[in-house]
Design a protein around this motif. Structure first.
Motif, mmCIF file in Angstrom:
data_model
loop_
_atom_site.group_PDB
_atom_site.id
_atom_site.type_symbol
_atom_site.label_atom_id
_atom_site.label_comp_id
_atom_site.label_asym_id
_atom_site.label_seq_id
_atom_site.Cartn_x
_atom_site.Cartn_y
_atom_site.Cartn_z
ATOM 1 N N THR A 40 -32.950 42.811 -5.388
ATOM 2 C CA THR A 40 -32.425 41.494 -5.018
ATOM 3 C C THR A 40 -32.580 41.261 -3.522
ATOM 4 O O THR A 40 -33.042 40.194 -3.092
ATOM 5 N N MET A 41 -32.202 42.244 -2.723
ATOM 6 C CA MET A 41 -32.297 42.089 -1.272
ATOM 7 C C MET A 41 -33.763 42.004 -0.816
ATOM 8 O O MET A 41 -34.099 41.218 0.062
ATOM 9 N N ILE A 42 -34.614 42.790 -1.418
ATOM 10 C CA ILE A 42 -36.038 42.744 -1.051
ATOM 11 C C ILE A 42 -36.636 41.384 -1.408
ATOM 12 O O ILE A 42 -37.373 40.795 -0.606
ATOM 13 N N SER A 43 -36.306 40.880 -2.588
ATOM 14 C CA SER A 43 -36.877 39.598 -2.990
ATOM 15 C C SER A 43 -36.367 38.455 -2.120
ATOM 16 O O SER A 43 -37.122 37.530 -1.805
ATOM 17 N N VAL A 44 -35.109 38.504 -1.710
ATOM 18 C CA VAL A 44 -34.570 37.454 -0.845
ATOM 19 C C VAL A 44 -35.247 37.476 0.520
ATOM 20 O O VAL A 44 -35.433 36.439 1.148
ATOM 21 N N ARG A 45 -35.626 38.636 0.963
ATOM 22 C CA ARG A 45 -36.263 38.734 2.284
ATOM 23 C C ARG A 45 -37.762 38.425 2.245
ATOM 24 O O ARG A 45 -38.332 38.032 3.254
ATOM 25 N N THR A 46 -38.410 38.597 1.096
ATOM 26 C CA THR A 46 -39.867 38.456 1.071
ATOM 27 C C THR A 46 -40.374 37.237 0.303
ATOM 28 O O THR A 46 -41.424 36.707 0.659
ATOM 29 N N LEU A 47 -39.697 36.810 -0.727
ATOM 30 C CA LEU A 47 -40.185 35.697 -1.549
ATOM 31 C C LEU A 47 -39.608 34.368 -1.056
ATOM 32 O O LEU A 47 -38.396 34.224 -0.931
ATOM 33 N N PRO A 48 -40.442 33.400 -0.813
ATOM 34 C CA PRO A 48 -39.957 32.110 -0.313
ATOM 35 C C PRO A 48 -38.988 31.410 -1.280
ATOM 36 O O PRO A 48 -37.998 30.832 -0.854
ATOM 37 N N TRP A 49 -39.280 31.476 -2.592
ATOM 38 C CA TRP A 49 -38.389 30.838 -3.548
ATOM 39 C C TRP A 49 -37.001 31.465 -3.511
ATOM 40 O O TRP A 49 -35.993 30.767 -3.508
ATOM 41 N N ALA A 50 -36.942 32.787 -3.510
ATOM 42 C CA ALA A 50 -35.650 33.474 -3.489
ATOM 43 C C ALA A 50 -34.913 33.201 -2.180
ATOM 44 O O ALA A 50 -33.694 33.016 -2.174
ATOM 45 N N ARG A 51 -35.633 33.160 -1.090
ATOM 46 C CA ARG A 51 -35.005 32.884 0.207
ATOM 47 C C ARG A 51 -34.373 31.494 0.203
ATOM 48 O O ARG A 51 -33.282 31.294 0.739
ATOM 49 N N ALA A 52 -35.042 30.540 -0.426
ATOM 50 C CA ALA A 52 -34.546 29.166 -0.439
ATOM 51 C C ALA A 52 -33.422 28.945 -1.448
ATOM 52 O O ALA A 52 -32.547 28.112 -1.229
ATOM 53 N N ASN A 53 -33.412 29.692 -2.546
ATOM 54 C CA ASN A 53 -32.499 29.371 -3.647
ATOM 55 C C ASN A 53 -31.379 30.378 -3.889
ATOM 56 O O ASN A 53 -30.429 30.054 -4.600
ATOM 57 N N LEU A 54 -31.483 31.578 -3.371
ATOM 58 C CA LEU A 54 -30.441 32.576 -3.628
ATOM 59 C C LEU A 54 -29.595 32.780 -2.377
ATOM 60 O O LEU A 54 -29.929 33.549 -1.488
ATOM 61 N N ASN A 55 -28.461 32.081 -2.340
ATOM 62 C CA ASN A 55 -27.545 32.274 -1.218
ATOM 63 C C ASN A 55 -26.767 33.577 -1.420
ATOM 64 O O ASN A 55 -26.906 34.241 -2.462
ATOM 65 N N PRO A 56 -25.952 33.985 -0.468
ATOM 66 C CA PRO A 56 -25.224 35.258 -0.620
ATOM 67 C C PRO A 56 -24.339 35.331 -1.858
ATOM 68 O O PRO A 56 -24.179 36.397 -2.455
ATOM 69 N N VAL A 57 -23.777 34.209 -2.273
ATOM 70 C CA VAL A 57 -22.949 34.216 -3.487
ATOM 71 C C VAL A 57 -23.805 34.523 -4.709
ATOM 72 O O VAL A 57 -23.415 35.318 -5.570
ATOM 73 N N ALA A 58 -24.962 33.922 -4.796
ATOM 74 C CA ALA A 58 -25.855 34.185 -5.928
ATOM 75 C C ALA A 58 -26.305 35.637 -5.945
ATOM 76 O O ALA A 58 -26.389 36.259 -7.008
ATOM 77 N N GLN A 59 -26.567 36.181 -4.782
ATOM 78 C CA GLN A 59 -26.952 37.597 -4.707
ATOM 79 C C GLN A 59 -25.821 38.495 -5.197
ATOM 80 O O GLN A 59 -26.044 39.450 -5.952
ATOM 81 N N ALA A 60 -24.596 38.181 -4.790
ATOM 82 C CA ALA A 60 -23.443 38.976 -5.221
ATOM 83 C C ALA A 60 -23.218 38.852 -6.723
ATOM 84 O O ALA A 60 -22.856 39.832 -7.390
ATOM 85 N N VAL A 61 -23.450 37.669 -7.266
ATOM 86 C CA VAL A 61 -23.293 37.479 -8.712
ATOM 87 C C VAL A 61 -24.315 38.308 -9.477
ATOM 88 O O VAL A 61 -23.996 38.931 -10.492
#
Length: 93
Positions: A40-61
């Motif tokens: 999850t953390m790797i995808s948020v840092r590298t994928l543009p879609w995940a960076r734009a759509n997964l805020n910290p709450v979504a990551q925690a969920v």
């Protein structure tokens, strides 16, 4: 009196089996937390879609859902497996 002793033995055995399920579930939850947090953390840092759509709450969920599912599934499987072992062990041949 034997029924009271038998009831106490069954209650002690049920508590022991329940504790085994809790311990197994906690171990599985810890593994699932790491196994889901890293991608999850790797995808948020590298994928543009995940960076734009997964805020910290979504990551925690995402991470907590994986951990919770692992806890309950492994805990339940452990309790059921131990109940089967004890019921087959006590059945007449």
């Amino acid at each position: 009196m034997s029924s009271t002793a038998s009831y106490a033995e069954k209650l002690a055995l049920a508590k022991q089996r329940s504790h085994e399920g809790v311990v197994a579930g906690a171990k599985a939850a810890a593994v699932a937390t790491v196994a889901s947090a890293i991608p999850t953390m790797i995808s948020v840092r590298t994928l543009p879609w995940a960076r734009a759509n997964l805020n910290p709450v979504a990551q925690a969920v995402i991470v907590s859902t994986a951990a919770g599912l692992a806890y309950f599934i492994v805990g339940e499987k452990t309790v059921v497996a131990s109940a089967r072992r004890s019921s087959f062990g006590n059945s007449p041949a």
